[in-house]
Design a protein around this motif. Structure first.
Motif, PDB file in Angstrom:
ATOM      1  N   PRO A   1       0.763  -1.063  -0.011  1.00  0.00           N
ATOM      2  CA  PRO A   1      -0.116   0.150   0.148  1.00  0.00           C
ATOM      3  C   PRO A   1       0.806   1.199   0.062  1.00  0.00           C
ATOM      4  O   PRO A   1       0.451   2.263  -0.486  1.00  0.00           O
ATOM      5  N   ASP A   2       2.095   1.099   0.340  1.00  0.00           N
ATOM      6  CA  ASP A   2       2.860   2.364   0.499  1.00  0.00           C
ATOM      7  C   ASP A   2       3.685   2.616  -0.597  1.00  0.00           C
ATOM      8  O   ASP A   2       4.620   3.581  -0.764  1.00  0.00           O
ATOM      9  N   GLY A   3       3.364   1.858  -1.825  1.00  0.00           N
ATOM     10  CA  GLY A   3       4.282   1.784  -2.886  1.00  0.00           C
ATOM     11  C   GLY A   3       5.327   1.037  -3.156  1.00  0.00           C
ATOM     12  O   GLY A   3       6.204   0.719  -3.992  1.00  0.00           O
ATOM     13  N   SER A   4       6.016   0.298  -1.867  1.00  0.00           N
ATOM     14  CA  SER A   4       7.058  -0.436  -1.989  1.00  0.00           C
ATOM     15  C   SER A   4       6.633  -1.774  -2.723  1.00  0.00           C
ATOM     16  O   SER A   4       5.601  -2.375  -2.913  1.00  0.00           O
ATOM     17  N   ARG A   5       7.791  -2.431  -3.496  1.00  0.00           N
ATOM     18  CA  ARG A   5       7.576  -3.305  -4.035  1.00  0.00           C
ATOM     19  C   ARG A   5       8.128  -4.717  -3.134  1.00  0.00           C
ATOM     20  O   ARG A   5       9.214  -4.579  -2.650  1.00  0.00           O
ATOM     21  N   VAL A   6       7.495  -5.781  -3.678  1.00  0.00           N
ATOM     22  CA  VAL A   6       7.734  -7.037  -2.859  1.00  0.00           C
ATOM     23  C   VAL A   6       7.714  -8.035  -3.843  1.00  0.00           C
ATOM     24  O   VAL A   6       6.820  -8.265  -4.739  1.00  0.00           O
ATOM     25  N   ASN A   7       8.654  -9.110  -3.733  1.00  0.00           N
ATOM     26  CA  ASN A   7       8.925 -10.181  -4.273  1.00  0.00           C
ATOM     27  C   ASN A   7       8.750 -11.402  -3.340  1.00  0.00           C
ATOM     28  O   ASN A   7       9.655 -11.298  -2.219  1.00  0.00           O
ATOM     29  N   VAL A   8       8.165 -12.321  -3.625  1.00  0.00           N
ATOM     30  CA  VAL A   8       8.225 -13.585  -2.632  1.00  0.00           C
ATOM     31  C   VAL A   8       8.399 -14.801  -3.471  1.00  0.00           C
ATOM     32  O   VAL A   8       7.680 -15.018  -4.589  1.00  0.00           O
ATOM     33  N   VAL A   9       9.422 -15.663  -3.049  1.00  0.00           N
ATOM     34  CA  VAL A   9       9.748 -17.104  -3.770  1.00  0.00           C
ATOM     35  C   VAL A   9       9.722 -17.925  -2.792  1.00  0.00           C
ATOM     36  O   VAL A   9      10.387 -17.882  -1.327  1.00  0.00           O
ATOM     37  N   ILE A  10       9.014 -19.136  -2.797  1.00  0.00           N
ATOM     38  CA  ILE A  10       8.990 -20.131  -1.569  1.00  0.00           C
ATOM     39  C   ILE A  10       9.204 -21.486  -2.281  1.00  0.00           C
ATOM     40  O   ILE A  10       9.321 -21.691  -3.384  1.00  0.00           O
ATOM     41  N   PRO A  11       9.495 -22.511  -1.483  1.00  0.00           N
ATOM     42  CA  PRO A  11       9.785 -23.859  -2.076  1.00  0.00           C
ATOM     43  C   PRO A  11       8.449 -24.454  -2.601  1.00  0.00           C
ATOM     44  O   PRO A  11       7.489 -23.826  -2.519  1.00  0.00           O
ATOM     45  N   PRO A  12       8.771 -25.222  -3.623  1.00  0.00           N
ATOM     46  CA  PRO A  12      10.008 -25.976  -4.215  1.00  0.00           C
ATOM     47  C   PRO A  12      11.030 -25.189  -4.806  1.00  0.00           C
ATOM     48  O   PRO A  12      12.041 -25.564  -5.179  1.00  0.00           O
ATOM     49  N   VAL A  13      10.573 -23.820  -5.286  1.00  0.00           N
ATOM     50  CA  VAL A  13      11.543 -22.916  -6.197  1.00  0.00           C
ATOM     51  C   VAL A  13      12.843 -22.701  -5.494  1.00  0.00           C
ATOM     52  O   VAL A  13      13.639 -22.730  -6.046  1.00  0.00           O
ATOM     53  N   SER A  14      12.540 -21.974  -4.118  1.00  0.00           N
ATOM     54  CA  SER A  14      13.568 -21.820  -3.015  1.00  0.00           C
ATOM     55  C   SER A  14      13.777 -22.932  -2.507  1.00  0.00           C
ATOM     56  O   SER A  14      13.128 -23.430  -1.506  1.00  0.00           O
ATOM     57  N   HIS A  15      15.146 -23.337  -2.632  1.00  0.00           N
ATOM     58  CA  HIS A  15      15.609 -24.565  -1.906  1.00  0.00           C
ATOM     59  C   HIS A  15      15.838 -24.397  -0.668  1.00  0.00           C
ATOM     60  O   HIS A  15      15.879 -25.458   0.386  1.00  0.00           O
ATOM     61  N   LYS A  16      16.539 -23.135  -0.209  1.00  0.00           N
ATOM     62  CA  LYS A  16      16.698 -23.116   1.206  1.00  0.00           C
ATOM     63  C   LYS A  16      15.622 -22.333   2.096  1.00  0.00           C
ATOM     64  O   LYS A  16      16.196 -21.579   3.274  1.00  0.00           O
ATOM     65  N   GLY A  17      14.550 -22.428   1.777  1.00  0.00           N
ATOM     66  CA  GLY A  17      13.522 -21.732   2.469  1.00  0.00           C
ATOM     67  C   GLY A  17      12.882 -20.532   1.887  1.00  0.00           C
ATOM     68  O   GLY A  17      13.232 -20.281   0.689  1.00  0.00           O
TER      69      GLY A  17
END
Length: 440
Positions: free
Chosen positions: A159-175
């Motif tokens: 909402p404040d304009g900040s950009r967020v990117n999220v990646v979770i398993p199984p794509v991200s191997h270490k969490g």
């Protein structure tokens, strides 16, 4: 393997002793790990915002665990779980710090920040993967977005304009990973970046003349080099009576002109439908009678649409491109134009570039974390099959001081741009001294 709660119950059956702080911590961790989804369903998805309601629901959950806790211990667990589930977690203070530009969570035990252009590993940690996932859910839920095994990545705007990117398993191997690029409410001004040494006064004056004179400008640079900041500054030079249409993945530009239409790309639904891409918006913009088109960043086939718009009367357009140098910018534009899926020979694409783009302004984040406009280069034309460039201003590094700061000079090369008559037609008689090294 027995859980902490099972171990506690076994010990409780053997001896009637109060719960220790260590045992309470074990119970609390198990409650969070085992029931955080249920907590979300019972508490966070409820329309009620009453703390008493939340307190009662958490009381029920802990009672179901049959864990005998004192009132003080129960209150501590209540507050900890509320803070755990309904917050960003331990990165929250970083998001409030105006000196921090980016926050990066690489799994539960690796949290980095960017401050003053430098990456810093912090001592902040999440308790486990579930804790990171809970923070992700807290971030995405108000945005109507989610991630799961089938859809393990997401881009969103807070909402404040900040950009967020999220990646979770199984794509991200270490969490699970979170990357938040914070939105600067107070945008840098041209005076501030001059004082920071990112650009000189003469360079700024030259760029203002180029924008007002309706030259097509591409701002290039590596990641976090200040491209969007400079794009926002240059866009501010556009005369107020012109109709400006901006196109962005996530709205970051902050133009103060009155006649501005801001368009933002729309991600697909979880089933992959109803996406509105940057390319869709560029094409639609051509039907909206724009005086200026500003694209926050071109990454794909929309580059060809942008070049064609620049070549068909939409002068004064601006955009940014990820690249490592002005020459690399030309190669990137060629590659992205080919991604449009139109069968065009490479020479035809290069002719489009050479006739559409007047100026490449290249930003660099140097090794010491500082950001500079290291090149202002004119796109001169074609020599054979090669697009030719001419540097008008350039940064020359001379040394690195004892504090690790890069030393050098931003200076003109002594060459005057071939589009000087166009600048003069708009009333800008910059004079020879701006382009002579001895007068910089």
């Amino acid at each position: 393997m027995a859980t902490n709660i099972q171990n506690y119950e076994n010990r409780r059956g053997q001896r009637n002793t109060p719960v220790s702080q260590h045992e309470m911590a074990e119970i609390q961790v198990d409650i969070i790990n085992k029931l955080y989804k249920e907590i979300e369903e019972k508490v966070l998805h409820s329309k009620s915002q009453d703390i008493g309601f939340i307190h009662d629901q958490l009381d029920i959950l802990i009672s179901e665990m049959d864990a005998t806790l004192s009132e003080n211990q129960r209150e501590t667990v209540f507050h900890n779980i509320i803070n755990y589930v309904d917050s960003y977690g331990p990165i929250a203070p970083f998001l409030e710090d105006p000196k921090i530009a980016e926050v990066m969570v690489n799994g539960p035990d690796r949290v980095y920040i960017e401050r003053d252009g430098l990456l810093i590993e912090t001592d902040v940690k999440y308790e486990n993967n579930a804790h990171v996932i809970t923070a992700i859910n807290y971030i995405l839920r108000p945005l109507g977005r989610y991630v799961d095994y089938e859809h393990p990545t997401v881009d969103a705007r807070l909402p404040d304009g900040s950009r967020v990117n999220v990646v979770i398993p199984p794509v991200s191997h270490k969490g699970p990973c979170i990357t938040i690029r914070k939105f600067l409410k107070d945008k840098l001004t041209i005076e501030q970046i001059i004082n920071l040494g990112s650009i000189t006064g003469n360079m700024a004056e030259f760029l203002r003349a180029c924008v007002v004179s309706r030259l097509n400008i591409i701002i290039s640079g590596n990641t976090s080099s200040g491209k969007t900041t400079l794009l926002n500054i240059l866009s501010g030079y556009i005369p107020g009576e012109e109709r400006i249409i901006t196109i962005e993945d996530a709205a970051e530009l902050n133009l103060h002109q009155r006649h501005v239409v801001s368009l933002e790309a729309k991600p697909p639904t979880p089933t992959g439908e109803n996406q509105v891409t940057i390319r869709d918006l560029v094409r639609n913009t051509l039907r909206m009678r724009p005086d200026r088109i500003i694209v926050g960043e071109v990454r794909g086939g929309e580059a060809l649409d942008m070049l064609q718009a620049m070549n068909t009367g939409h002068d004064g357009s601006l955009t940014t491109v990820h690249s490592n140098s002005p020459r690399d910018t030309i190669s990137r534009l060629e590659t992205m134009a080919l991604m449009a899926g139109i069968d065009m020979p490479i020479r035809a694409i290069r002719k489009q570039i050479s006739s559409a783009v007047h100026l490449i302004v290249h930003q660099t984040r140097l090794l010491d974390g500082s950001r500079k406009t290291t090149h202002i280069s004119e796109v001169v034309g074609m020599e054979g099959d090669v697009v030719t460039l001419m540097d008008i201003f350039k940064f020359n590094q001379t040394s690195i001081d004892e504090n690790g700061k890069i030393q050098g000079e931003l200076r003109p090369t002594g060459l005057r741009p071939q589009f000087t008559p166009q600048l003069e037609a708009y009333g800008f008689k910059l004079g020879a001294k701006i382009f002579l090294p001895n007068f910089s």
